[in-house]
Design an enzyme around this catalytic site. Structure first.
Site, PDB file in Angstrom:
ATOM      1  N   SER A  38      -9.830  -0.248   7.311  1.00  0.00           N
ATOM      2  CA  SER A  38      -9.179   0.115   5.902  1.00  0.00           C
ATOM      3  C   SER A  38      -8.438  -1.357   5.158  1.00  0.00           C
ATOM      4  CB  SER A  38      -8.368   1.062   5.699  1.00  0.00           C
ATOM      5  OG  SER A  38      -8.924   2.304   5.539  1.00  0.00           O
ATOM      6  N   SER A  82      -9.600   2.140   2.942  1.00  0.00           N
ATOM      7  CA  SER A  82      -8.709   2.755   2.132  1.00  0.00           C
ATOM      8  C   SER A  82      -7.560   1.948   1.423  1.00  0.00           C
ATOM      9  CB  SER A  82      -7.972   3.738   2.745  1.00  0.00           C
ATOM     10  OG  SER A  82      -7.280   3.319   3.924  1.00  0.00           O
ATOM     11  N   LYS A 125       0.837  -1.141   0.028  1.00  0.00           N
ATOM     12  CA  LYS A 125       0.147   0.144   0.103  1.00  0.00           C
ATOM     13  C   LYS A 125       0.895   1.237  -0.105  1.00  0.00           C
ATOM     14  CE  LYS A 125      -3.712   1.949   2.469  1.00  0.00           C
ATOM     15  NZ  LYS A 125      -4.740   1.771   3.918  1.00  0.00           N
TER      16      LYS A 125
HETATM   17  N1  GLN Z   1     -12.864   4.679   6.404  1.00  0.00           N
HETATM   18  C1  GLN Z   1     -12.134   4.882   7.625  1.00  0.00           C
HETATM   19  C2  GLN Z   1     -11.918   6.502   7.558  1.00  0.00           C
HETATM   20  O1  GLN Z   1     -12.043   7.177   6.632  1.00  0.00           O
HETATM   21  C3  GLN Z   1     -11.470   4.068   8.151  1.00  0.00           C
HETATM   22  C4  GLN Z   1     -10.086   4.325   7.288  1.00  0.00           C
HETATM   23  C5  GLN Z   1      -8.958   3.670   7.655  1.00  0.00           C
HETATM   24  O2  GLN Z   1      -8.961   2.554   8.064  1.00  0.00           O
HETATM   25  N2  GLN Z   1      -7.843   3.973   7.132  1.00  0.00           N
HETATM   26  O3  GLN Z   1     -11.182   7.084   8.536  1.00  0.00           O
END
Ligand code: GLN
Length: 485
Positions: free
Chosen positions: A177, A153, A78
């Site tokens: 994410s 994400s 990532k």
């Molecule tokens: N969707 C959640 C956020 O926007 C979690 C994102 C994540 O786990 N990096 O914060």
């Protein structure tokens, strides 16, 4: 079977038996990238030359009989994990041309294990989002329906695994994410216990919630990858000095004697019927495998997790993102009239709208006069949620929930409605709040789109989660389905 469809353990066997070389595996993955990348857009930077040279080294290493289960197996990282000499963008204009001078600890560990890096996975900017639509470069498409989001994400990582552009990937998880995109793409995603895996070299979003973990085709691969990346790191003061077992030892086929609980608050209002049906069938399967299941568990504080998360995560994010001032590294606005103007414009043009929203939310929550009402309150809620899980784990070895209340939604459907977007993580956020581990595994389909099942356990019980995931996966077989692109 196509080479790019192999799991880590299958590839390792073929490499060991000299039936295939790392070079061939790498070429198959590169060819697959050339075939499908223009449809799925999962990768920010393809590192073709590096992958081939690492494959060559891996083949030499395998030839000399000194290989690990990961040696020579293609991987995607990532794009929020630092890779020495390879740009690490966080899918942000701010870091578009940032080339780190060092490796994240996880990358260093994978290099030692014989990494073949295919490239860097697309993501929501600074990991803020649930759909990959907040990438500053391009949205990633779900291979199970190209008009659908892959989740986020770590959407790029999930899609690359599902589509065969890599054999495995690393993701990061602050509020879901790893697990939510894994669920949306029919792959296995593990968020380890907070502190299990070093965060050194992971671009910080919300430091008390962030955790790196494996994204793989099956549970065996998840165990193999966790074996390689887990452990204490003196460079991350929050990493846990706690022994790392051999996680593959826990992969057993039946669940006799295990006590599972199903918290009813995770079968939320607005949950899609197809998801609920798949979940009920999956839990019945766990019972068939010998586990006892209590369907009536209650975790009443669950409903406050989302609100607490959207105070805590933005507060930490706004502090972490203060470093992007156009001076030290990253994007720097050059035509400024003054120092303040330079900083303002750097942040104005360097950050996208979701990142700005989080910075504003966090700054507000921490400002004098509001600190007690919001931040302190959220921290108290956090303690209550953690205690509630602790109490549940006195009665149960693991809890079972859906990973998401819905199947992958359409690209564009929620991007203009932040609250709707935030709601897609209701089932995954509480786990980061509590710091416990969570595993998402393929659990069926609804109208041709994947449904994920989430397995939760007490801190450092990754072995139990992998055991349950493995037994289910062997019996149900959903993980073997591949999307047609
Ligand atoms: N969707 C959640 C956020 O926007 C979690 C994102 C994540 O786990 N990096 O914060």
């Amino acid at each position: 079977m196509n080479l790019y469809d192999l799991t880590i353990h299958q590839a390792h066997q073929l490499l060991k038996d000299r039936e295939v070389s790392s070079w061939e595996l790498t070429e198959a993955a590169l060819k697959r990238i050339a075939e499908v990348e223009e449809k799925v857009h999962a990768i920010v930077t393809v590192t073709e030359d590096l992958a081939l040279s690492q494959a060559k080294q891996a083949d030499e290493r395998i030839g000399s009989g000194d290989s690990t289960p990961l040696t020579g197996v293609p991987a995607l990282i990532k794009d929020n994990m630092c890779t020495r000499g390879i740009r690490t963008t966080c899918s942000s204009r701010m870091l578009e041309n940032f080339v780190p001078p060092y490796d994240a600890t996880v990358v260093e560990k994978l290099r030692q294990a014989g990494l073949v890096m295919m490239g860097k996975g697309n993501m929501d900017e600074f990991a803020m989002g649930s759909s990959n639509e907040h990438s500053a470069f391009f949205p990633t498409h779900n291979p199970w329906g190209l008009d659908r989001v892959p989740g986020g994400s770590s959407g790029g990582s999930a899609v690359a695994v599902a589509a065969g552009e890599t054999i495995y990937a690393l993701g990061s998880d602050t509020g879901g994410s790893i697990r939510q995109p894994a669920g949306f793409c029919n792959v296995v995603g593990l968020k380890p216990t907070y502190g299990r895996v070093s965060r050194f070299g992971l671009v910080a979003f919300a430091s008390s919630l962030d955790q790196i973990g494996p994204m793989t085709k099956d549970v065996t691969d998840s165990a193999l990858l966790l074996n390689a990346i887990a452990g204490y790191d003196p460079r991350d003061s929050t990493s846990a000095n706690y022994p790392v077992p051999d996680y593959t030892k826990s992969l057993l086929p039946d669940l006799k004697g295990l006590r599972l609980g199903v918290p009813k608050e995770y079968f939320v209002e607005g949950m899609q019927q197809g998801v609920e049906e798949a979940m009920r069938a999956a839990i019945a399967k766990l019972e068939e495998l010998g586990a006892s299941v209590d369907w009536e568990v209650s975790l009443p504080h669950t409903k406050y997790a989302l609100a607490a998360y959207y105070i805590i995560a933005p507060s930490e994010a706004m502090a972490n993102l203060a470093r992007y001032d156009g001076v030290k590294y990253g994007f720097s606005y050059q035509e400024a009239e003054s120092m303040w103007d330079a900083m303002e414009k750097t942040r104005q043009y360097g950050f996208g709208p979701e990142v700005k929203r989080r910075i504003i939310l966090g700054t507000y929550a921490l400002s004098a006069g509001y600190y007690d009402a919001y931040y302190l309150k959220a921290q108290k809620v956090r303690t209550l949620i953690r205690r509630e899980f602790e109490a549940a784990f006195e009665r149960f070895d693991a809890l079972i929930t859906p990973t998401s209340p819905t199947v992958p939604f359409r690209i564009g459907e929620k991007v203009d409605d932040p609250l709707q977007m935030y709601l897609s993580d209701v089932c995954t956020l509480p786990i980061n709040i509590a710091g416990i581990p969570g595993l998402s595994i393929p659990a069926g389909f609804s109208d041709g789109l994947p449904v994920g099942m989430q397995i939760l356990g007490r801190p450092f019980s990754e072995e139990t989660l992998l055991h349950i995931g493995y037994a289910y996966e062997q019996a149900a077989g959903w993980w073997q389905r591949r999307p047609e692109i």
